[in-house]
Design an enzyme around this catalytic site. Structure first.
Site, PDB file in Angstrom:
ATOM      1  N   ARG A  43      -5.433   7.149  11.270  1.00  0.00           N
ATOM      2  CA  ARG A  43      -4.972   5.835  11.736  1.00  0.00           C
ATOM      3  C   ARG A  43      -3.479   5.916  12.011  1.00  0.00           C
ATOM      4  O   ARG A  43      -2.670   6.083  11.108  1.00  0.00           O
ATOM      5  CB  ARG A  43      -5.259   4.765  10.680  1.00  0.00           C
ATOM      6  CG  ARG A  43      -4.922   3.345  11.133  1.00  0.00           C
ATOM      7  CD  ARG A  43      -5.271   2.350  10.029  1.00  0.00           C
ATOM      8  NE  ARG A  43      -5.109   0.969  10.477  1.00  0.00           N
ATOM      9  CZ  ARG A  43      -3.964   0.283  10.477  1.00  0.00           C
ATOM     10  NH1 ARG A  43      -2.849   0.867  10.016  1.00  0.00           N
ATOM     11  NH2 ARG A  43      -3.919  -0.956  10.899  1.00  0.00           N
ATOM     12  N   SER A 111     -14.225  -3.071  11.655  1.00  0.00           N
ATOM     13  CA  SER A 111     -13.602  -3.836  10.575  1.00  0.00           C
ATOM     14  C   SER A 111     -14.122  -5.270  10.601  1.00  0.00           C
ATOM     15  O   SER A 111     -14.228  -5.879  11.672  1.00  0.00           O
ATOM     16  CB  SER A 111     -12.077  -3.858  10.732  1.00  0.00           C
ATOM     17  OG  SER A 111     -11.542  -2.552  10.610  1.00  0.00           O
ATOM     18  N   LYS A 140      -1.295  -2.922   4.862  1.00  0.00           N
ATOM     19  CA  LYS A 140      -1.478  -3.611   6.138  1.00  0.00           C
ATOM     20  C   LYS A 140      -0.967  -5.036   5.976  1.00  0.00           C
ATOM     21  O   LYS A 140      -1.591  -5.859   5.286  1.00  0.00           O
ATOM     22  CB  LYS A 140      -2.951  -3.600   6.540  1.00  0.00           C
ATOM     23  CG  LYS A 140      -3.199  -4.075   7.952  1.00  0.00           C
ATOM     24  CD  LYS A 140      -4.674  -3.957   8.315  1.00  0.00           C
ATOM     25  CE  LYS A 140      -4.922  -4.448   9.735  1.00  0.00           C
ATOM     26  NZ  LYS A 140      -6.356  -4.424  10.074  1.00  0.00           N
TER      27      LYS A 140
END
Length: 211
Positions: A43, A111, A140
């Site tokens: 990611r 997600s 995040k």
């Protein structure tokens, strides 16, 4: 790859962070794989394609050497060019239905923060859903806290595997699995650990103890 084979590899799911040193990222991933991590997701939200592909190729090599699943977040082009096993998309990323219809051989994860999003992901052909943030997380900044109740509700609502993500520590892993998750996704608990191999091994010991 048969579903049973890759589903079992969702059990301890490492997501890389955004540290700039690619060599450091690869070294941590290699240690985590040696500790038993069964899936690695690359990611890199802010990375240009060229450098990201180079890192993806290295992580693909490492994951293959350890028999682990290799997933790329969002970047379908990088996933295809690196020979990744799959791609993971968010609610505002590439449509899972389009990715799955054009590239049925890829494992596609989505997600989700609600039962509705999880059900839609399954309808769109997703192979698994990442639900969270289960716990508060600093990894995040825009993460929405879902908690264990939403994770459990998602598990009841869909037939595809569920992976819990967000603020999961070794101590919390058993509760996440007890709520119905098929695996736990981890970022800082392994990527920022003083000993990534030992941290990964701790997750493996805790999660596979609950199979």
């Amino acid at each position: 790859m048969a579903r049973r084979d890759w589903t079992e590899k969702l059990r301890v799911y490492l997501v890389t962070d955004d540290r700039p040193d690619h060599g450091e990222v690869a070294a941590i991933v290699e240690q985590a794989l040696a500790g038993g991590v069964t899936c690695v997701q690359l990611r890199r939200k802010q990375e240009d394609g060229g450098p990201m592909l180079k890192l993806a190729l290295r992580l693909r090599e490492l994951a293959s050497a350890h028999g682990a699943l290799f997933i790329v977040n969002d970047r379908l082009d990088i996933a295809l060019l690196s020979g990744a096993d799959g791609v993971h998309v968010g609610q505002t990323d590439l449509p899972a239905s389009l990715v799955k219809s054009r590239f049925p051989e890829l494992v596609v994860g989505v997600s989700a923060r609600s039962v509705g999003e999880a059900a839609q992901a399954e309808h769109d052909g997703a192979d698994y859903v990442g639900v969270g943030s289960v716990y508060p997380t600093a990894t995040k900044g825009d993460a929405v806290l879902t908690g264990l109740d939403v994770l459990a509700a998602c598990k009841r609502a869909v037939r595809i595997p569920i992976v819990g993500i967000g603020g999961i520590t070794v101590e919390r892993a058993a509760d996440v699995l007890a709520a119905g998750a098929d695996g736990v996704a981890v970022v800082s608990a392994i990527m920022s650990a003083q000993d990534p191999k030992a941290a990964a091994a701790a997750f493996v010991g805790r999660t596979f103890m609950n199979t």
